[in-house]
Design a protein around this motif. Structure first.
Motif, PDB file in Angstrom:
ATOM      1  N   VAL A  71       5.403 -18.097   3.254  1.00 47.61           N
ATOM      2  CA  VAL A  71       4.366 -17.066   3.191  1.00 47.61           C
ATOM      3  C   VAL A  71       4.708 -15.945   4.164  1.00 47.61           C
ATOM      4  O   VAL A  71       4.978 -16.196   5.346  1.00 47.61           O
ATOM      5  CB  VAL A  71       2.975 -17.637   3.527  1.00 47.61           C
ATOM      6  N   GLY A  72       4.710 -14.719   3.660  1.00 42.96           N
ATOM      7  CA  GLY A  72       4.888 -13.543   4.502  1.00 42.96           C
ATOM      8  C   GLY A  72       3.628 -12.703   4.489  1.00 42.96           C
ATOM      9  O   GLY A  72       2.978 -12.560   3.441  1.00 42.96           O
ATOM     10  N   VAL A  73       3.263 -12.158   5.643  1.00 43.20           N
ATOM     11  CA  VAL A  73       2.068 -11.317   5.768  1.00 43.20           C
ATOM     12  C   VAL A  73       2.492  -9.934   6.250  1.00 43.20           C
ATOM     13  O   VAL A  73       3.270  -9.815   7.202  1.00 43.20           O
ATOM     14  CB  VAL A  73       1.054 -11.927   6.755  1.00 43.20           C
ATOM     15  N   LYS A  74       1.993  -8.916   5.587  1.00 45.95           N
ATOM     16  CA  LYS A  74       2.280  -7.534   5.971  1.00 45.95           C
ATOM     17  C   LYS A  74       0.956  -6.794   6.128  1.00 45.95           C
ATOM     18  O   LYS A  74       0.089  -6.869   5.242  1.00 45.95           O
ATOM     19  CB  LYS A  74       3.126  -6.855   4.888  1.00 45.95           C
ATOM     20  N   VAL A  75       0.771  -6.117   7.257  1.00 44.33           N
ATOM     21  CA  VAL A  75      -0.449  -5.331   7.451  1.00 44.33           C
ATOM     22  C   VAL A  75      -0.103  -3.856   7.328  1.00 44.33           C
ATOM     23  O   VAL A  75       0.851  -3.372   7.932  1.00 44.33           O
ATOM     24  CB  VAL A  75      -1.112  -5.635   8.812  1.00 44.33           C
ATOM     25  N   GLU A  76      -0.871  -3.137   6.517  1.00 44.90           N
ATOM     26  CA  GLU A  76      -0.660  -1.712   6.296  1.00 44.90           C
ATOM     27  C   GLU A  76      -2.000  -0.995   6.288  1.00 44.90           C
ATOM     28  O   GLU A  76      -3.051  -1.606   6.057  1.00 44.90           O
ATOM     29  CB  GLU A  76       0.068  -1.476   4.962  1.00 44.90           C
TER      30      GLU A  76
END
Length: 303
Positions: free
Chosen positions: A60-65
């Motif tokens: 699982v990868g999490v990216k905040v934008e």
């Protein structure tokens, strides 16, 4: 690709073993397979984790934008989920074979993480009300499918969100209701997601004949007539319930299954959280001493 089949003899063998509380791999009905969890694997992501539950393997990868707030939630950030099953994870996933399960798993994760039951402080993700907010993009990749995918994905997502850091923002009031903000690039000022510790995990119980089990293998899943997924947080509170498959559950058994799920979830969350916090302290201590820090990871044998 047609759905996998199981012979009557294989099904009877599985059912008799579960009846005697001795499954094919030696586990009891309410016993998990070995769990290996690693965090901080993807350098380009805001947070990441990988979990191997038996032979099931999920990353699982999490990216905040920065994005726009939703009109009906002007003071909250957003969580966007997506699950993809790699074609190499199972022969069933070749071509377009994974589309249905991808959609099913994505909806299940989305229901669990969006809304007050998730425990996440979504208001803390709002930068400027009615305008800008942090959007948390969660992408899960199933690299090997060997049973109990939903629980494995939820467990991995929880660890990835713990590992996620959100850049600090500085907001300036320009007057007349106008604001502008600046994102601070300093990694040391990045903050964890508030409320991650309240995130529930899911415990899926599979009814086979007159009994039910947790954490099934693929063969055991084929023997199940109905499933019950229960979302439970660290306080042992039920955050959601979902029934799957076409079978039925007697009301008295339903109550027992929900109670079993809450009983199993609380110590599991404690073990996983303790390992995450211990490893985090270890990494911080190494950084303080100026030592080289490799990826954060741990092994957790879950009972």
């Amino acid at each position: 690709m047609p759905a996998p089949l199981i012979s009557p003899a294989e099904k009877k063998y599985v059912e008799l073993g579960i009846e005697q509380d001795c499954r094919a791999d030696g586990r009891a009905r309410l016993e998990y397979r070995h769990v290996v969890m690693e965090t901080g694997l993807l350098s380009q992501a805001s947070g990441s984790a990988r979990c191997r539950l038996g032979d099931s393997d999920v990353l699982v990868g999490v990216k905040v934008e920065i994005g726009e707030v939703e009109q009906n939630k002007p003071n909250q950030g957003r969580v966007v989920c997506n699950v993809e099953c790699s074609p190499s994870a199972s022969q069933q996933f070749e071509g377009r074979g994974a589309d249905e399960i991808n959609n099913t798993l994505t909806l299940a994760i989305d229901r669990l993480l969006n809304g007050p039951q998730s425990g996440l402080d979504l208001e803390n993700l709002c930068i400027i009300p009615n305008q800008q907010c942090w959007v948390i993009y969660i992408d899960a990749m199933v690299m090997d499918a060997a049973g109990n995918l939903l629980d494995c994905i939820v467990m991995t997502t929880r660890a990835a969100l713990y590992n996620t850091r959100i850049p600090k923002t500085e907001i300036q009031d320009l007057g007349d209701g106008d604001f502008e903000f600046e994102v601070v690039d300093d990694v040391e000022d990045a903050e964890p997601i508030k409320g991650w510790e309240n995130l529930p995990i899911s415990v899926t119980l599979y009814k086979i004949a007159e009994r039910y089990i947790i954490d099934p293998t693929v063969l055991e899943e084929l023997c199940s007539s109905v499933t019950l997924t229960v979302g439970v947080n660290k306080d042992g509170l039920v955050c959601g319930i979902q029934k799957g498959a076409t079978g039925s559950i007697d009301p008295s058994l339903l109550t027992e299954m929900i109670q079993t799920a809450t009983t199993l979830a609380k110590p599991l969350i404690e073990q996983l959280d303790n390992k995450l916090l211990e490893e985090d302290k270890s990494v911080q201590e190494k950084r303080r001493q100026g030592q080289h820090v490799e990826k954060l990871g741990f092994f957790a044998a879950v009972i």
